[in-house]
Design a protein around this motif. Structure first.
Motif, PDB file in Angstrom:
ATOM      1  N   ALA A 120      -7.881   9.861   6.838  1.00  0.00           N
ATOM      2  CA  ALA A 120      -8.650  11.107   6.982  1.00  0.00           C
ATOM      3  C   ALA A 120      -9.794  10.929   7.986  1.00  0.00           C
ATOM      4  O   ALA A 120     -10.150  11.878   8.693  1.00  0.00           O
ATOM      5  N   GLY A 121     -10.332   9.712   8.087  1.00  0.00           N
ATOM      6  CA  GLY A 121     -11.414   9.431   9.035  1.00  0.00           C
ATOM      7  C   GLY A 121     -10.990   9.722  10.475  1.00  0.00           C
ATOM      8  O   GLY A 121     -11.802  10.159  11.295  1.00  0.00           O
ATOM      9  N   PHE A 122      -9.702   9.513  10.780  1.00  0.00           N
ATOM     10  CA  PHE A 122      -9.205   9.769  12.141  1.00  0.00           C
ATOM     11  C   PHE A 122      -9.204  11.267  12.437  1.00  0.00           C
ATOM     12  O   PHE A 122      -9.525  11.685  13.548  1.00  0.00           O
ATOM     13  N   ALA A 123      -8.837  12.072  11.425  1.00  0.00           N
ATOM     14  CA  ALA A 123      -8.834  13.529  11.606  1.00  0.00           C
ATOM     15  C   ALA A 123     -10.263  14.009  11.846  1.00  0.00           C
ATOM     16  O   ALA A 123     -10.520  14.800  12.767  1.00  0.00           O
TER      17      ALA A 123
ATOM     18  N   LYS B 290       3.328  15.617  -8.133  1.00  0.00           N
ATOM     19  CA  LYS B 290       4.486  15.290  -7.279  1.00  0.00           C
ATOM     20  C   LYS B 290       4.601  16.283  -6.127  1.00  0.00           C
ATOM     21  O   LYS B 290       5.165  15.976  -5.088  1.00  0.00           O
ATOM     22  N   ILE B 291       4.065  17.477  -6.309  1.00  0.00           N
ATOM     23  CA  ILE B 291       4.074  18.465  -5.216  1.00  0.00           C
ATOM     24  C   ILE B 291       2.800  18.304  -4.384  1.00  0.00           C
ATOM     25  O   ILE B 291       2.846  18.221  -3.158  1.00  0.00           O
ATOM     26  N   MET B 292       1.642  18.231  -5.076  1.00  0.00           N
ATOM     27  CA  MET B 292       0.358  18.266  -4.351  1.00  0.00           C
ATOM     28  C   MET B 292       0.111  17.038  -3.479  1.00  0.00           C
ATOM     29  O   MET B 292      -0.354  17.175  -2.348  1.00  0.00           O
ATOM     30  N   ILE B 293       0.410  15.844  -3.984  1.00  0.00           N
ATOM     31  CA  ILE B 293       0.019  14.633  -3.240  1.00  0.00           C
ATOM     32  C   ILE B 293       0.825  14.450  -1.947  1.00  0.00           C
ATOM     33  O   ILE B 293       0.230  14.249  -0.876  1.00  0.00           O
ATOM     34  N   PRO B 294       2.177  14.552  -1.983  1.00  0.00           N
ATOM     35  CA  PRO B 294       2.884  14.452  -0.702  1.00  0.00           C
ATOM     36  C   PRO B 294       2.460  15.556   0.273  1.00  0.00           C
ATOM     37  O   PRO B 294       2.318  15.319   1.468  1.00  0.00           O
ATOM     38  N   PHE B 295       2.214  16.769  -0.269  1.00  0.00           N
ATOM     39  CA  PHE B 295       1.822  17.878   0.603  1.00  0.00           C
ATOM     40  C   PHE B 295       0.433  17.630   1.211  1.00  0.00           C
ATOM     41  O   PHE B 295       0.198  17.900   2.387  1.00  0.00           O
ATOM     42  N   LEU B 296      -0.462  17.064   0.395  1.00  0.00           N
ATOM     43  CA  LEU B 296      -1.810  16.735   0.871  1.00  0.00           C
ATOM     44  C   LEU B 296      -1.733  15.708   2.006  1.00  0.00           C
ATOM     45  O   LEU B 296      -2.398  15.839   3.040  1.00  0.00           O
ATOM     46  N   LEU B 297      -0.887  14.708   1.813  1.00  0.00           N
ATOM     47  CA  LEU B 297      -0.710  13.677   2.837  1.00  0.00           C
ATOM     48  C   LEU B 297      -0.167  14.306   4.124  1.00  0.00           C
ATOM     49  O   LEU B 297      -0.634  14.020   5.228  1.00  0.00           O
ATOM     50  N   PHE B 298       0.804  15.220   3.966  1.00  0.00           N
ATOM     51  CA  PHE B 298       1.387  15.916   5.108  1.00  0.00           C
ATOM     52  C   PHE B 298       0.302  16.712   5.857  1.00  0.00           C
ATOM     53  O   PHE B 298       0.226  16.674   7.089  1.00  0.00           O
ATOM     54  N   LEU B 299      -0.556  17.422   5.114  1.00  0.00           N
ATOM     55  CA  LEU B 299      -1.610  18.233   5.735  1.00  0.00           C
ATOM     56  C   LEU B 299      -2.582  17.353   6.527  1.00  0.00           C
ATOM     57  O   LEU B 299      -2.962  17.690   7.655  1.00  0.00           O
ATOM     58  N   VAL B 300      -2.946  16.202   5.946  1.00  0.00           N
ATOM     59  CA  VAL B 300      -3.905  15.325   6.630  1.00  0.00           C
ATOM     60  C   VAL B 300      -3.256  14.696   7.863  1.00  0.00           C
ATOM     61  O   VAL B 300      -3.891  14.563   8.912  1.00  0.00           O
ATOM     62  N   ILE B 301      -1.962  14.345   7.759  1.00  0.00           N
ATOM     63  CA  ILE B 301      -1.262  13.797   8.938  1.00  0.00           C
ATOM     64  C   ILE B 301      -1.240  14.855  10.057  1.00  0.00           C
ATOM     65  O   ILE B 301      -1.463  14.538  11.227  1.00  0.00           O
ATOM     66  N   LEU B 302      -1.034  16.119   9.680  1.00  0.00           N
ATOM     67  CA  LEU B 302      -1.059  17.207  10.681  1.00  0.00           C
ATOM     68  C   LEU B 302      -2.421  17.256  11.381  1.00  0.00           C
ATOM     69  O   LEU B 302      -2.490  17.380  12.607  1.00  0.00           O
ATOM     70  N   LEU B 303      -3.488  17.138  10.590  1.00  0.00           N
ATOM     71  CA  LEU B 303      -4.849  17.172  11.167  1.00  0.00           C
ATOM     72  C   LEU B 303      -5.082  15.982  12.094  1.00  0.00           C
ATOM     73  O   LEU B 303      -5.698  16.113  13.145  1.00  0.00           O
ATOM     74  N   VAL B 304      -4.564  14.810  11.697  1.00  0.00           N
ATOM     75  CA  VAL B 304      -4.744  13.605  12.528  1.00  0.00           C
ATOM     76  C   VAL B 304      -3.970  13.779  13.840  1.00  0.00           C
ATOM     77  O   VAL B 304      -4.517  13.541  14.927  1.00  0.00           O
ATOM     78  N   LEU B 305      -2.705  14.208  13.723  1.00  0.00           N
ATOM     79  CA  LEU B 305      -1.882  14.354  14.932  1.00  0.00           C
ATOM     80  C   LEU B 305      -2.488  15.372  15.883  1.00  0.00           C
ATOM     81  O   LEU B 305      -2.538  15.164  17.093  1.00  0.00           O
ATOM     82  N   ASN B 306      -2.996  16.459  15.328  1.00  0.00           N
ATOM     83  CA  ASN B 306      -3.644  17.467  16.165  1.00  0.00           C
ATOM     84  C   ASN B 306      -4.875  16.877  16.849  1.00  0.00           C
ATOM     85  O   ASN B 306      -5.065  17.047  18.057  1.00  0.00           O
ATOM     86  N   ALA B 307      -5.680  16.135  16.059  1.00  0.00           N
ATOM     87  CA  ALA B 307      -6.914  15.553  16.614  1.00  0.00           C
ATOM     88  C   ALA B 307      -6.584  14.606  17.769  1.00  0.00           C
ATOM     89  O   ALA B 307      -7.265  14.611  18.797  1.00  0.00           O
TER      90      ALA B 307
END
Lengths: 41, 488
Positions: B269-272, B176-193
């Motif tokens: 993740a492919g977008f990042a 419950k902690i890891m999965i939402p946080f993982l999604l948040f991290l990948v969204i950050l990478l996509v937005l940055n990309a």
């Protein structure tokens, strides 16, 4: 971006993201998945 | 002993998604799309998801939920004398985890190095020579990389901490902690990309469809393998997870949710990956097809290089990337270890802590071999046979026992009683006929390639030694079945 890439983006997003959100929503509101209805084994 | 259970259905979904989302979702999926017809690959991928992925996930959920046991005793309950097939799945997972944890340790070690020293000037030399201390070949075992060994022990420590707390307080809370946080991290990478120059060109390479690729059967087989390996099928994990579900659980909707969340995550993740590689190509002037890579080459060489070129926040995004890899890896590793722990608990009526202790002791003996200079070679050979052969064989055995011997209709009836979406007879044919045919084709095709061309340029002796894990797994599975089951 070319039209093909945009079309595949829409296709992937609709099915994969749209599907994930739709089923997550259904799974949350499904009567069978609600805690109050569950008898613990 | 009362069986543990999830505290909520969402907890079960997040834990199953955590199991499915692994390192491959981040470092492999994008490359698969790119090399198999670009966006056109999404068509066989979605067909494979609907025809094999979801039907097999429903099957594993149904076996676990119907029997309320982990894989070995679940299959025994479905058909007398089938316990060994469940152990086969569990042992396959055990072998895979013994090196998978070392890969997570590489990510953790790289993350720490990045935090302290920043990016290396030559990521290729740094990763292979300094971190892995890679030896000259399989026969040269080399020394132990103490940095990796320490990180491996740390990863085992985290896994032990999560699993010792049990299903509700350990697995469920951690996911419950890891999965939402993982999604948040990948969204950050996509937005940055997406903000970087050249990113759209990278994404165009990722998604531009080449429909002629759909005429190549290899593209279809790649799609089916990608779906099978990505959804954590064949390990017995989902059987164990579903056995912790309450009596009333909508298995069909849960299977659709978990599979689509997993595949949607890979697509994201492919977008990042491609956005960032597009930027790298733009700034360095190297054509994109020369910078695209997958697996460890992408994670430890190309991506750090690309991120180090960022105009600002390069270190932060490097930390985000490696943290995402660590979370994706740990959420999968805990699920595979849980499949072993729950199987031992069920078979020998042991407490969770004792079962975990025995399993960890075995892992701590096996894992360090992969932290040596030749560890990468061992990992490569064993992974080829463990992922490529043991898992499909385990899944085929499950299908034969559950659908052919026990009866697909009985399981279908069980699922339909609980689910809003009713399964037709088609499910039995997709899971019971189409899936094993495709899995057999995947295995046979690879076997013929190995027999004709060898594998990875290794000497035949080493490849044969790697292949030995297949008969060995059969033997150990049968020995475990012969051991007395202790009723709790």
């Amino acid at each position: 971006m070319n039209v093909g890439a945009i079309a595949m983006f829409i296709f992937g997003a609709l099915i994969l993201w749209g599907g994930a959100i739709y089923f997550l929503w259904r799974s949350i509101r499904s009567k069978n998945n609600r805690d109050e209805n569950n008898e613990k084994c | 002993m009362e069986r543990e259970s999830w505290s909520s259905n969402l907890g079960f979904i997040l834990a199953s998604v955590g199991s499915a989302i692994g390192l491959g979702n981040i470092w492999r999926f994008g490359y698969m799309v790119y090399t198999n017809g670009g966006g056109a690959f999404l068509i066989p991928y979605i067909v494979a998801l609907l025809c094999v992925g979801i039907p097999l996930m429903i099957l594993e959920f149904a076996i676990g939920h119907y029997t309320k046991k982990s894989a070995p005793l679940a299959l025994e309950k479905l058909h007398n004398g089938s316990e060994w097939a469940g152990w086969f799945a569990v042992i396959s997972g055990f072998i895979i985890t013994s090196y998978y944890v070392v890969i997570i340790a590489w990510c953790l070690y790289y993350l720490i190095i990045l935090l302290i020293y920043g990016y290396p000037s030559d990521p290729n030399t740094y990763f292979f020579q300094n971190i892995l201390q890679i030896s000259s070949g399989v026969e040269d075992i080399g020394g132990v990389s103490y940095g990796i060994l320490t990180s491996t022990l740390a990863v085992w420590g985290i896994i032990a901490l999560i699993l010792s707390a049990g299903v509700k307080n350990g697995l469920e809370k951690a996911n419950k902690i890891m999965i939402p946080f993982l999604l948040f991290l990948v969204i950050l990478l996509v937005l940055n990309a997406l903000t970087l120059p050249g990113a759209l060109t990278g994404i165009e390479w990722y998604l531009t469809p080449d429909f002629s690729a759909l005429l190549d059967y290899n593209v279809w087989l790649s799609a089916f393998s990608q779906i099978f390996f990505s959804l954590s099928l064949g390990f017995g994990i989902l059987i164990a997870y579903a056995s912790y579900l309450p009596k009333k659980s909508d298995l069909t909707i849960n299977a659709f949710t978990v599979s689509l969340l997993n595949c949607g995550f890979s697509f994201l993740a492919g977008f990042a990956v491609f956005g960032t590689l597009g930027y790298m190509s733009y700034t360095s002037g190297i054509p994109l097809d020369k910078v695209v890579s997958e697996g460890i080459g992408l994670a430890f060489v190309t991506f750090p290089k690309a991120l180090s070129l960022l105009p600002f926040g390069s270190k932060i995004f490097g930390i985000v990337f490696f943290l995402a890899l660590v979370f994706a890896g740990i959420s999968s590793a805990v699920s595979i270890v849980e499949a072993s722990v729950s199987a031992i608990m069920d078979k020998f009526s042991l407490s969770r802590k004792k079962a975990l202790l025995y399993v960890l002791a075995l892992f701590i003996i096996v894992s360090p071999i992969f932290t040596t200079g030749a560890g990468l070679y061992y990992l490569d050979i064993i992974d080829h046979f463990a992922s490529g052969y043991l898992l499909p064989i385990a899944a085929i055995l499950e299908i034969i026992i559950a659908i052919w011997l026990f009866g697909g209709d009985k399981l279908r009836e069980h699922v339909n009683k609980l689910s809003e979406i009713k399964l037709g007879v088609w499910w039995k044919y997709l899971a019971g006929v189409i899936s094993p045919i495709i899995l057999t084709a995947v295995v046979l095709l690879d076997a013929s390639n190995v027999l004709t061309s060898g594998y990875g340029g290794y000497k035949t002796t080493y490849v044969m030694l790697g292949a030995l894990i297949i008969p060995l797994t059969f033997v150990v599975s049968i020995i475990l079945q012969k051991m007395k089951t202790i009723k709790g």
